[in-house]
Design an enzyme around this catalytic site. Structure first.
Site, PDB file in Angstrom:
ATOM      1  N   CYS A 164      64.217  66.484  44.155  1.00  0.00           N
ATOM      2  CA  CYS A 164      65.449  66.096  43.446  1.00  0.00           C
ATOM      3  C   CYS A 164      64.884  64.790  42.333  1.00  0.00           C
ATOM      4  CB  CYS A 164      66.581  65.734  44.012  1.00  0.00           C
ATOM      5  SG  CYS A 164      67.028  67.296  45.088  1.00  0.00           S
TER       6      CYS A 164
ATOM      7  N   HIS B  17      71.418  60.915  40.617  1.00  0.00           N
ATOM      8  CA  HIS B  17      71.030  62.228  41.030  1.00  0.00           C
ATOM      9  C   HIS B  17      72.489  62.746  41.615  1.00  0.00           C
ATOM     10  CE1 HIS B  17      69.794  65.837  42.888  1.00  0.00           C
ATOM     11  NE2 HIS B  17      69.948  65.126  43.981  1.00  0.00           N
TER      12      HIS B  17
ATOM     13  N   ASN C 204      74.534  70.528  42.703  1.00  0.00           N
ATOM     14  CA  ASN C 204      73.180  69.932  42.642  1.00  0.00           C
ATOM     15  C   ASN C 204      72.075  70.756  42.131  1.00  0.00           C
ATOM     16  OD1 ASN C 204      70.916  68.656  43.525  1.00  0.00           O
ATOM     17  ND2 ASN C 204      71.150  68.204  45.647  1.00  0.00           N
TER      18      ASN C 204
HETATM   19  O1  UT7 Z   1      69.589  66.812  46.559  1.00  0.00           O
HETATM   20  C1  UT7 Z   1      69.055  66.174  47.755  1.00  0.00           C
HETATM   21  C2  UT7 Z   1      69.866  65.088  48.199  1.00  0.00           C
HETATM   22  N1  UT7 Z   1      70.985  65.746  48.963  1.00  0.00           N
HETATM   23  C3  UT7 Z   1      72.196  64.802  49.413  1.00  0.00           C
HETATM   24  O2  UT7 Z   1      72.199  64.184  49.007  1.00  0.00           O
HETATM   25  C4  UT7 Z   1      72.809  65.547  50.433  1.00  0.00           C
HETATM   26  C5  UT7 Z   1      73.126  64.628  51.442  1.00  0.00           C
HETATM   27  N2  UT7 Z   1      74.314  65.244  52.444  1.00  0.00           N
HETATM   28  C6  UT7 Z   1      75.554  65.248  52.110  1.00  0.00           C
HETATM   29  O3  UT7 Z   1      75.858  65.393  50.962  1.00  0.00           O
HETATM   30  C7  UT7 Z   1      76.384  65.699  53.099  1.00  0.00           C
HETATM   31  O4  UT7 Z   1      75.766  65.193  54.549  1.00  0.00           O
HETATM   32  C8  UT7 Z   1      76.934  66.999  53.416  1.00  0.00           C
HETATM   33  C9  UT7 Z   1      77.964  67.274  52.364  1.00  0.00           C
HETATM   34  C10 UT7 Z   1      75.878  67.942  53.413  1.00  0.00           C
HETATM   35  C11 UT7 Z   1      77.689  67.543  54.636  1.00  0.00           C
HETATM   36  O5  UT7 Z   1      78.874  66.410  54.718  1.00  0.00           O
HETATM   37  P1  UT7 Z   1      79.308  65.761  56.128  1.00  0.00           P
HETATM   38  O6  UT7 Z   1      80.672  65.285  55.832  1.00  0.00           O
HETATM   39  O7  UT7 Z   1      78.123  65.139  56.617  1.00  0.00           O
HETATM   40  O8  UT7 Z   1      79.486  67.211  57.060  1.00  0.00           O
HETATM   41  P2  UT7 Z   1      78.934  67.602  58.240  1.00  0.00           P
HETATM   42  O9  UT7 Z   1      77.578  67.981  58.076  1.00  0.00           O
HETATM   43  O10 UT7 Z   1      79.065  66.301  59.358  1.00  0.00           O
HETATM   44  O11 UT7 Z   1      80.120  68.694  58.783  1.00  0.00           O
HETATM   45  C12 UT7 Z   1      81.135  68.230  59.161  1.00  0.00           C
HETATM   46  C13 UT7 Z   1      81.805  69.796  59.722  1.00  0.00           C
HETATM   47  C14 UT7 Z   1      80.869  70.535  60.623  1.00  0.00           C
HETATM   48  O12 UT7 Z   1      81.989  71.017  61.433  1.00  0.00           O
HETATM   49  P3  UT7 Z   1      82.256  70.357  63.061  1.00  0.00           P
HETATM   50  O13 UT7 Z   1      80.887  70.354  63.815  1.00  0.00           O
HETATM   51  O14 UT7 Z   1      82.808  69.160  62.743  1.00  0.00           O
HETATM   52  O15 UT7 Z   1      83.447  71.319  63.559  1.00  0.00           O
HETATM   53  C15 UT7 Z   1      80.438  71.537  59.908  1.00  0.00           C
HETATM   54  O16 UT7 Z   1      80.240  72.826  60.437  1.00  0.00           O
HETATM   55  O17 UT7 Z   1      82.016  70.376  58.564  1.00  0.00           O
HETATM   56  C16 UT7 Z   1      81.542  71.685  58.679  1.00  0.00           C
HETATM   57  N3  UT7 Z   1      80.916  72.529  57.635  1.00  0.00           N
HETATM   58  C17 UT7 Z   1      81.950  73.057  56.676  1.00  0.00           C
HETATM   59  N4  UT7 Z   1      83.084  73.512  56.613  1.00  0.00           N
HETATM   60  C18 UT7 Z   1      83.357  74.258  55.675  1.00  0.00           C
HETATM   61  C19 UT7 Z   1      79.727  72.128  57.033  1.00  0.00           C
HETATM   62  N5  UT7 Z   1      79.576  72.789  55.855  1.00  0.00           N
HETATM   63  C20 UT7 Z   1      80.938  73.436  55.762  1.00  0.00           C
HETATM   64  C21 UT7 Z   1      81.246  74.260  54.500  1.00  0.00           C
HETATM   65  N6  UT7 Z   1      82.506  74.553  54.541  1.00  0.00           N
HETATM   66  N7  UT7 Z   1      80.591  74.686  53.599  1.00  0.00           N
END
Ligand code: UT7
Length: 320
Positions: free
Chosen positions: A114, A247, A277
């Site tokens: 990225c 980004h 992204n």
């Molecule tokens: O390009 C390279 C750079 N990349 C980035 O900058 C990405 C950086 N990271 C992020 O943007 C965030 O960490 C994410 C968007 C990937 C994830 O967001 P988060 O707020 O950290 O969510 P999480 O991974 O902590 O997940 C929270 C909950 C989980 O459920 P439980 O375990 O709390 O019950 C996940 O299973 O959200 C659930 N979850 C979803 N639910 C519905 C994860 N993905 C999804 C989804 N739809 N697509």
């Protein structure tokens, strides 16, 4: 007299197929509310089966060349930033060179995921400043839809395909003021697609894997540090920045970083809602949208910053 590199034109291309969050909810266990509230993403584009990164890049480059009023005969350097190249080799840049009808040019790919476009821009800037090139195409082009894990809802909803390009020309007036590149390979497992081609087969996992929260925390701090590094290198304060083109991975990350830098919301370019992204294509896509919407204007100061797998990260401070 010193030679500088100036951005003379921008262009971008998004493939036709637009996929909304509701469309994805039919394929994986997700919903519009989760995707929008966690990332700001509302839609993304996917390339058609027969379209490769170089095909997307051709359109973006043609638009950038038209905006810069240059033709194929003027281009002497092509750098393509991509993590989804057309093939193992030759480089996507060489394929693009042929498709654009550029006869004589240096052409190679840059792999910094990225952060690839910022890495490519920094590289082209050095070619131009040293006189090794006079008119460069710097491109970010990706088909990330090809390397997504459709069993992993936490990553597959985030990415899209697209291409963005700039024409960089030698000039006596400063354009690119400074560039700042970094990498730390000890984080290589936090964001990766580790599969390789070996003995006629794919060895290892050929789809994207990410530790989302590790990337999130690192990115916010990196964007803040990059901005200060670029500002200090030029003796500037945050008020001097007209546009922050970060980004486009997650709107929360962008706004979090902007807040820590006291950049007002109206100076922040956001396209992640429409593009998702697009990895190396995200910064040049956002630049082109902001230019064509009449936001970025001549004489303004633009800060670009990006971070991705590696980790690799970098910034460019540019006088438009
Ligand atoms: O390009 C390279 C750079 N990349 C980035 O900058 C990405 C950086 N990271 C992020 O943007 C965030 O960490 C994410 C968007 C990937 C994830 O967001 P988060 O707020 O950290 O969510 P999480 O991974 O902590 O997940 C929270 C909950 C989980 O459920 P439980 O375990 O709390 O019950 C996940 O299973 O959200 C659930 N979850 C979803 N639910 C519905 C994860 N993905 C999804 C989804 N739809 N697509």
């Amino acid at each position: 007299m010193e030679t500088f590199a100036r951005i003379a034109g921008t262009g971008s291309y998004l493939p036709e197929r637009c996929v909304t969050n509701d469309d994805l909810a039919k394929l994986v266990d997700t919903n519009d509310e989760w995707i929008v509230s966690r990332t700001g993403i509302r839609m993304r584009h996917y390339a058609a089966e027969e379209q490769s990164a170089s095909d997307l890049a051709v359109f973006a480059c043609q638009r950038a060349m038209k905006a810069a009023r240059v033709d194929a005969g003027d281009i002497d350097l092509i750098i393509v930033a991509t993590s989804t190249p057309d093939m193992v080799f030759p480089s996507t840049a060489c394929i693009l060179q042929d498709k654009l009808g550029v006869k004589e040019a240096i052409a190679f790919d840059v792999q910094a995921v990225c952060a690839g476009f910022v890495y490519a821009l920094a590289t082209a800037d050095k070619f131009i400043r040293t006189g090794a090139a006079k008119c460069a195409l710097v491109v970010g082009a990706e088909v990330f839809s090809r390397i997504l894990n459709w069993q992993d809802r936490s990553t597959c909803v985030l990415f899209g395909d697209g291409a963005g390009a700039v024409v960089l020309k030698a000039s006596k007036e400063p354009g690119i003021l400074s560039t700042h590149l970094h990498a730390d390979g000890s984080y290589r497992g936090a964001l990766c697609t580790p599969g390789t081609v070996q003995n006629g087969a794919v060895r290892g996992n050929p789809v994207l894997a990410m530790e989302g929260s590790t990337v999130y925390k690192f990115a916010v701090k990196a964007f803040e540090d990059l901005a200060w590094e670029a500002l200090h290198a030029n003796g500037l304060q945050p008020e001097a920045i007209d546009w922050f083109v970060c980004h486009q991975a997650n709107q929360r990350i962008i706004m979090h970083a902007a807040k820590r830098l006291a950049f007002p919301d109206e100076k922040v370019v956001v396209t992640v809602d429409r593009h998702g992204n697009t990895s190396a294509a995200s910064v040049p896509l956002a630049l082109d949208v902001a230019v064509r919407e009449g936001k970025i204007k001549p004489g303004q100061t633009v800060l670009m910053a990006a971070l991705g797998g590696g980790f690799a990260w970098g910034a460019a401070l540019v006088k438009w």
